[in-house]
Design a protein around this motif. Structure first.
Motif, mmCIF file in Angstrom:
data_model
loop_
_atom_site.group_PDB
_atom_site.id
_atom_site.type_symbol
_atom_site.label_atom_id
_atom_site.label_comp_id
_atom_site.label_asym_id
_atom_site.label_seq_id
_atom_site.Cartn_x
_atom_site.Cartn_y
_atom_site.Cartn_z
ATOM 1 N N ALA A 199 0.699 -1.221 0.121
ATOM 2 C CA ALA A 199 0.079 0.003 0.001
ATOM 3 C C ALA A 199 0.906 1.179 0.135
ATOM 4 O O ALA A 199 0.834 2.360 -0.561
ATOM 5 C CB ALA A 199 -0.945 0.020 1.200
ATOM 6 N N SER A 200 2.132 1.079 0.590
ATOM 7 C CA SER A 200 2.930 2.349 0.819
ATOM 8 C C SER A 200 3.346 2.784 -0.618
ATOM 9 O O SER A 200 3.475 3.733 -1.135
ATOM 10 C CB SER A 200 3.821 2.107 1.887
ATOM 11 N N GLN A 218 8.935 13.120 1.251
ATOM 12 C CA GLN A 218 9.806 14.037 0.356
ATOM 13 C C GLN A 218 9.181 14.381 -0.882
ATOM 14 O O GLN A 218 9.269 15.595 -1.401
ATOM 15 C CB GLN A 218 11.098 13.316 0.032
ATOM 16 N N LEU A 219 8.652 13.568 -1.572
ATOM 17 C CA LEU A 219 7.982 13.992 -2.788
ATOM 18 C C LEU A 219 6.792 14.782 -2.943
ATOM 19 O O LEU A 219 6.364 15.599 -3.642
ATOM 20 C CB LEU A 219 7.550 12.420 -3.659
ATOM 21 N N ARG A 254 17.263 2.187 -1.178
ATOM 22 C CA ARG A 254 16.489 1.898 -0.543
ATOM 23 C C ARG A 254 16.609 0.205 -0.185
ATOM 24 O O ARG A 254 16.620 -0.307 1.051
ATOM 25 C CB ARG A 254 14.945 2.064 -0.643
ATOM 26 N N ASP A 255 16.612 -0.450 -1.276
ATOM 27 C CA ASP A 255 16.606 -1.849 -1.441
ATOM 28 C C ASP A 255 17.893 -2.325 -0.694
ATOM 29 O O ASP A 255 18.001 -3.134 0.026
ATOM 30 C CB ASP A 255 16.759 -2.345 -2.684
ATOM 31 N N THR A 291 9.779 3.758 2.397
ATOM 32 C CA THR A 291 8.913 4.266 1.167
ATOM 33 C C THR A 291 7.916 5.219 1.725
ATOM 34 O O THR A 291 7.856 6.250 1.018
ATOM 35 C CB THR A 291 8.084 3.117 0.678
ATOM 36 N N LYS A 292 7.695 5.159 2.922
ATOM 37 C CA LYS A 292 6.758 6.307 3.423
ATOM 38 C C LYS A 292 7.763 7.505 3.557
ATOM 39 O O LYS A 292 7.025 8.789 3.310
ATOM 40 C CB LYS A 292 6.350 5.957 4.883
#
Length: 149
Positions: A68-69, A138-139, A103-104, A132-133
């Motif tokens: 969902a995130s 940031q975006l 991130r990964d 991811t959140k």
């Protein structure tokens, strides 16, 4: 199609209708496998993630939360890309690809000591969800900055 099991021997398949039957059987197994992993599969819908029962449901809920995130991140990213010029889009696209790698790798490092354990996937998804959140936030700031101009 007939499936035979002989006592004392390994399972083998009798395919009287030729190779087409084998392909049909493989397609059925592949579809079943994909359906069982899909979030829209009825079993996944029966899980109450407010009160998961057992480790498997906890891990499923963590995965669903991350998914969902990730969907939210993609929505915000697309909204932002829509508002950018060609060069800005290119820069954001490069930045996003770099962020995904960061991130990964960060999450792989964070949960490295848990590899091979039953909680590994859950810990990995928790990290992916958290990062991811953060990126979505940031975006959203960039998006809100463009909207206020």
């Amino acid at each position: 199609m007939k499936i035979w099991l002989r006592k004392g021997r390994a399972l083998f398949w009798s395919i009287p209708y030729g190779i087409a039957s084998l392909h049909a059987l493989l397609a059925i197994f592949a579809t079943t496998s994909v359906s069982a992993q899909s979030p829209s599969f009825p079993l996944a819908q029966q899980i109450n993630c407010d009160r998961p029962q057992g480790d498997a449901q906890v891990r499923t809920c963590i995965r669903l939360k991350y998914e969902a995130s990730d969907r939210q991140l993609n929505e915000v990213y697309q909204q932002l890309m829509f508002q950018l010029s060609g060069e800005e889009r290119s820069l954001l696209s490069e930045a996003q690809l770099g962020w995904i790698k960061l991130r990964d790798k960060t999450c792989e490092f964070e949960v490295y000591k848990n590899r091979g354990g039953t909680g590994y996937g859950g810990f990995l998804n928790e990290c992916l969800d958290r990062m991811t959140k953060q990126r979505t936030g940031q975006l959203e700031k960039y998006l809100n900055g463009f909207n206020s101009l």
